[in-house]
Motif scaffolding. Structure first.
Motif, PDB file in Angstrom:
ATOM      1  N   MET A   1     124.454  32.018  11.049  1.00  0.00           N
ATOM      2  CA  MET A   1     123.076  32.155  10.575  1.00  0.00           C
ATOM      3  C   MET A   1     122.196  32.498  11.762  1.00  0.00           C
ATOM      4  O   MET A   1     122.161  31.759  12.743  1.00  0.00           O
ATOM      5  N   PRO A   2     121.463  33.634  11.748  1.00  0.00           N
ATOM      6  CA  PRO A   2     120.631  34.021  12.883  1.00  0.00           C
ATOM      7  C   PRO A   2     119.467  33.069  13.069  1.00  0.00           C
ATOM      8  O   PRO A   2     119.035  32.398  12.137  1.00  0.00           O
ATOM      9  N   ARG A   3     118.952  33.031  14.302  1.00  0.00           N
ATOM     10  CA  ARG A   3     117.828  32.160  14.600  1.00  0.00           C
ATOM     11  C   ARG A   3     116.586  32.657  13.871  1.00  0.00           C
ATOM     12  O   ARG A   3     116.252  33.839  13.953  1.00  0.00           O
ATOM     13  N   PRO A   4     115.893  31.788  13.141  1.00  0.00           N
ATOM     14  CA  PRO A   4     114.691  32.216  12.431  1.00  0.00           C
ATOM     15  C   PRO A   4     113.622  32.694  13.402  1.00  0.00           C
ATOM     16  O   PRO A   4     113.568  32.244  14.553  1.00  0.00           O
ATOM     17  N   PRO A   5     112.760  33.624  12.971  1.00  0.00           N
ATOM     18  CA  PRO A   5     111.682  34.100  13.841  1.00  0.00           C
ATOM     19  C   PRO A   5     110.811  32.945  14.316  1.00  0.00           C
ATOM     20  O   PRO A   5     110.535  32.006  13.570  1.00  0.00           O
ATOM     21  N   GLY A   6     110.397  33.016  15.568  1.00  0.00           N
ATOM     22  CA  GLY A   6     109.509  32.001  16.103  1.00  0.00           C
ATOM     23  C   GLY A   6     110.204  30.812  16.723  1.00  0.00           C
ATOM     24  O   GLY A   6     109.548  29.911  17.239  1.00  0.00           O
ATOM     25  N   HIS A   7     111.535  30.784  16.679  1.00  0.00           N
ATOM     26  CA  HIS A   7     112.285  29.686  17.273  1.00  0.00           C
ATOM     27  C   HIS A   7     112.841  30.128  18.624  1.00  0.00           C
ATOM     28  O   HIS A   7     113.460  31.181  18.733  1.00  0.00           O
ATOM     29  N   GLY A   8     112.654  29.305  19.631  1.00  0.00           N
ATOM     30  CA  GLY A   8     113.135  29.619  20.960  1.00  0.00           C
ATOM     31  C   GLY A   8     114.618  29.352  21.116  1.00  0.00           C
ATOM     32  O   GLY A   8     115.281  28.866  20.197  1.00  0.00           O
ATOM     33  N   PRO A   9     115.178  29.655  22.301  1.00  0.00           N
ATOM     34  CA  PRO A   9     116.614  29.449  22.533  1.00  0.00           C
ATOM     35  C   PRO A   9     117.040  27.994  22.410  1.00  0.00           C
ATOM     36  O   PRO A   9     118.188  27.702  22.087  1.00  0.00           O
ATOM     37  N   GLY A  10     116.119  27.062  22.661  1.00  0.00           N
ATOM     38  CA  GLY A  10     116.460  25.651  22.525  1.00  0.00           C
ATOM     39  C   GLY A  10     116.837  25.280  21.104  1.00  0.00           C
ATOM     40  O   GLY A  10     117.660  24.387  20.880  1.00  0.00           O
ATOM     41  N   TYR A  11     116.236  25.973  20.143  1.00  0.00           N
ATOM     42  CA  TYR A  11     116.564  25.739  18.736  1.00  0.00           C
ATOM     43  C   TYR A  11     118.034  26.043  18.474  1.00  0.00           C
ATOM     44  O   TYR A  11     118.745  25.253  17.845  1.00  0.00           O
ATOM     45  N   GLU A  12     118.500  27.189  18.960  1.00  0.00           N
ATOM     46  CA  GLU A  12     119.886  27.582  18.701  1.00  0.00           C
ATOM     47  C   GLU A  12     120.865  26.667  19.426  1.00  0.00           C
ATOM     48  O   GLU A  12     121.927  26.334  18.887  1.00  0.00           O
ATOM     49  N   ILE A  13     120.528  26.257  20.635  1.00  0.00           N
ATOM     50  CA  ILE A  13     121.398  25.333  21.372  1.00  0.00           C
ATOM     51  C   ILE A  13     121.558  24.031  20.592  1.00  0.00           C
ATOM     52  O   ILE A  13     122.669  23.509  20.439  1.00  0.00           O
ATOM     53  N   LYS A  14     120.449  23.505  20.085  1.00  0.00           N
ATOM     54  CA  LYS A  14     120.504  22.259  19.324  1.00  0.00           C
ATOM     55  C   LYS A  14     121.272  22.454  18.022  1.00  0.00           C
ATOM     56  O   LYS A  14     122.064  21.590  17.616  1.00  0.00           O
ATOM     57  N   ARG A  15     121.072  23.580  17.366  1.00  0.00           N
ATOM     58  CA  ARG A  15     121.756  23.831  16.100  1.00  0.00           C
ATOM     59  C   ARG A  15     123.270  23.899  16.308  1.00  0.00           C
ATOM     60  O   ARG A  15     124.046  23.349  15.521  1.00  0.00           O
ATOM     61  N   GLN A  16     123.693  24.561  17.381  1.00  0.00           N
ATOM     62  CA  GLN A  16     125.123  24.635  17.672  1.00  0.00           C
ATOM     63  C   GLN A  16     125.692  23.250  17.980  1.00  0.00           C
ATOM     64  O   GLN A  16     126.821  22.927  17.600  1.00  0.00           O
ATOM     65  N   GLU A  17     124.912  22.432  18.656  1.00  0.00           N
ATOM     66  CA  GLU A  17     125.343  21.059  18.952  1.00  0.00           C
ATOM     67  C   GLU A  17     125.530  20.267  17.662  1.00  0.00           C
ATOM     68  O   GLU A  17     126.490  19.502  17.514  1.00  0.00           O
ATOM     69  N   ILE A  18     124.618  20.452  16.713  1.00  0.00           N
ATOM     70  CA  ILE A  18     124.722  19.760  15.425  1.00  0.00           C
ATOM     71  C   ILE A  18     125.987  20.194  14.687  1.00  0.00           C
ATOM     72  O   ILE A  18     126.711  19.369  14.117  1.00  0.00           O
ATOM     73  N   ILE A  19     126.268  21.495  14.699  1.00  0.00           N
ATOM     74  CA  ILE A  19     127.461  22.002  14.019  1.00  0.00           C
ATOM     75  C   ILE A  19     128.721  21.410  14.647  1.00  0.00           C
ATOM     76  O   ILE A  19     129.654  21.004  13.946  1.00  0.00           O
ATOM     77  N   ASP A  20     128.758  21.351  15.970  1.00  0.00           N
ATOM     78  CA  ASP A  20     129.913  20.754  16.658  1.00  0.00           C
ATOM     79  C   ASP A  20     130.128  19.306  16.214  1.00  0.00           C
ATOM     80  O   ASP A  20     131.252  18.887  15.914  1.00  0.00           O
ATOM     81  N   LYS A  21     129.053  18.539  16.201  1.00  0.00           N
ATOM     82  CA  LYS A  21     129.168  17.125  15.852  1.00  0.00           C
ATOM     83  C   LYS A  21     129.514  16.945  14.380  1.00  0.00           C
ATOM     84  O   LYS A  21     130.282  16.040  14.018  1.00  0.00           O
ATOM     85  N   ALA A  22     128.972  17.798  13.531  1.00  0.00           N
ATOM     86  CA  ALA A  22     129.298  17.720  12.107  1.00  0.00           C
ATOM     87  C   ALA A  22     130.768  18.051  11.876  1.00  0.00           C
ATOM     88  O   ALA A  22     131.442  17.399  11.065  1.00  0.00           O
ATOM     89  N   ALA A  23     131.288  19.048  12.579  1.00  0.00           N
ATOM     90  CA  ALA A  23     132.699  19.414  12.422  1.00  0.00           C
ATOM     91  C   ALA A  23     133.605  18.252  12.800  1.00  0.00           C
ATOM     92  O   ALA A  23     134.587  17.956  12.102  1.00  0.00           O
ATOM     93  N   ALA A  24     133.286  17.578  13.898  1.00  0.00           N
ATOM     94  CA  ALA A  24     134.091  16.430  14.316  1.00  0.00           C
ATOM     95  C   ALA A  24     134.021  15.310  13.280  1.00  0.00           C
ATOM     96  O   ALA A  24     135.029  14.657  12.977  1.00  0.00           O
ATOM     97  N   LEU A  25     132.840  15.101  12.723  1.00  0.00           N
ATOM     98  CA  LEU A  25     132.662  14.043  11.722  1.00  0.00           C
ATOM     99  C   LEU A  25     133.386  14.391  10.423  1.00  0.00           C
ATOM    100  O   LEU A  25     134.077  13.543   9.836  1.00  0.00           O
ATOM    101  N   PHE A  26     133.247  15.628   9.961  1.00  0.00           N
ATOM    102  CA  PHE A  26     133.931  16.047   8.733  1.00  0.00           C
ATOM    103  C   PHE A  26     135.450  15.978   8.897  1.00  0.00           C
ATOM    104  O   PHE A  26     136.171  15.616   7.965  1.00  0.00           O
TER     105      PHE A  26
END
Length: 229
Positions: A1-26
């Motif tokens: 999913m591409p980064r929504p307009p108006g979101h900086g690079p920190g948004y994508e870094i955090k989103r990827q971190e969430i996906i990593d943690k969710a994958a481990a939990l699932f």
């Protein structure tokens, strides 16, 4: 999913971190048995903040599936397009598949166990991607039959044999174990190729040919992780 307009690079870094943690939990608990609040807990986010990054729980599952399939499809398309004999391309595909499995064991666990929790277009897209991948493997196996390397086999059954041997590796392999992707691929292909071999065909030199190819070209391998360049 591409980064929504108006979101900086920190948004994508955090989103990827969430996906990593969710994958481990699932992978540990199962997608259906994991509540969105639990994902928020491991990510350190309240429900509202979590949805800001991921949209929905199913979006997390889509992202995890994409992290498995998107690199694999890109890699196998590159391999299939090489001007090398089919058996050598199958050996390359084998190692690339195992490299991707070892790189993301928790993602692969979720991919194999939880894809049925996808709905509508999300599930249909994943099933199309799976068929696309399987068709590439089958086409290479048929090409090896056509050039006499392999005896005439039922193409679908040969494809299932090839994929089942590789795809269940995630259930027992360890990233810190004694067997890496190259070792496993050599062992798997030695077994498969001997069983599939056409009359009078042997593949004792397949590893020499693999090394010779790698010495002159860069072999296709896993692509960067989703969200990384």
């Amino acid at each position: 999913m591409p980064r929504p307009p108006g979101h900086g690079p920190g948004y994508e870094i955090k989103r990827q971190e969430i996906i990593d943690k969710a994958a481990a939990l699932f992978a540990k608990k199962g997608y259906a048995a994991t509540g969105i609040a639990e994902v928020g807990d491991v990510a350190g986010l309240a429900r509202g903040a979590l949805y800001y990054y991921i949209g929905s729980k199913e979006n997390l599952l889509v992202e995890i599936q994409d992290r498995v399939m998107r690199p694999m499809l890109a890699s196998v398309h590159r391999i299939a397009g090489l001007e090398e004999e089919p058996v050598l391309r199958l050996r390359m595909l084998s190692q690339t598949l195992l490299e991707n499995i070892l790189a993301r064991l928790d993602h692969v666990w979720v991919y194999e166990h939880d894809y049925r929790n996808l709905h509508g277009d999300n599930r249909a897209r994943l099933l199309r991607q799976r068929r696309e991948f399987e068709n590439i493997v089958q086409e290479l196996l048929v090409a090896a039959m056509d050039d006499g390397s392999f005896r005439k086999l039922d193409p679908r059954l040969a494809t299932l044999q090839f994929l089942n041997l590789h795809n269940h590796t995630y259930q027992w392999v360890r990233t810190d174990g004694e067997w890496d992707a190259e070792y496993l691929s050599r062992a798997y292909c030695a077994t498969l190729f001997r069983g599939f071999a056409g009359p009078g065909r042997q593949f004792d030199d397949i590893e020499d040919r693999m090394r010779a190819y790698l010495a002159q070209r860069v072999t296709p391998g896993p692509l960067p992780r989703t969200g990384e360049e």
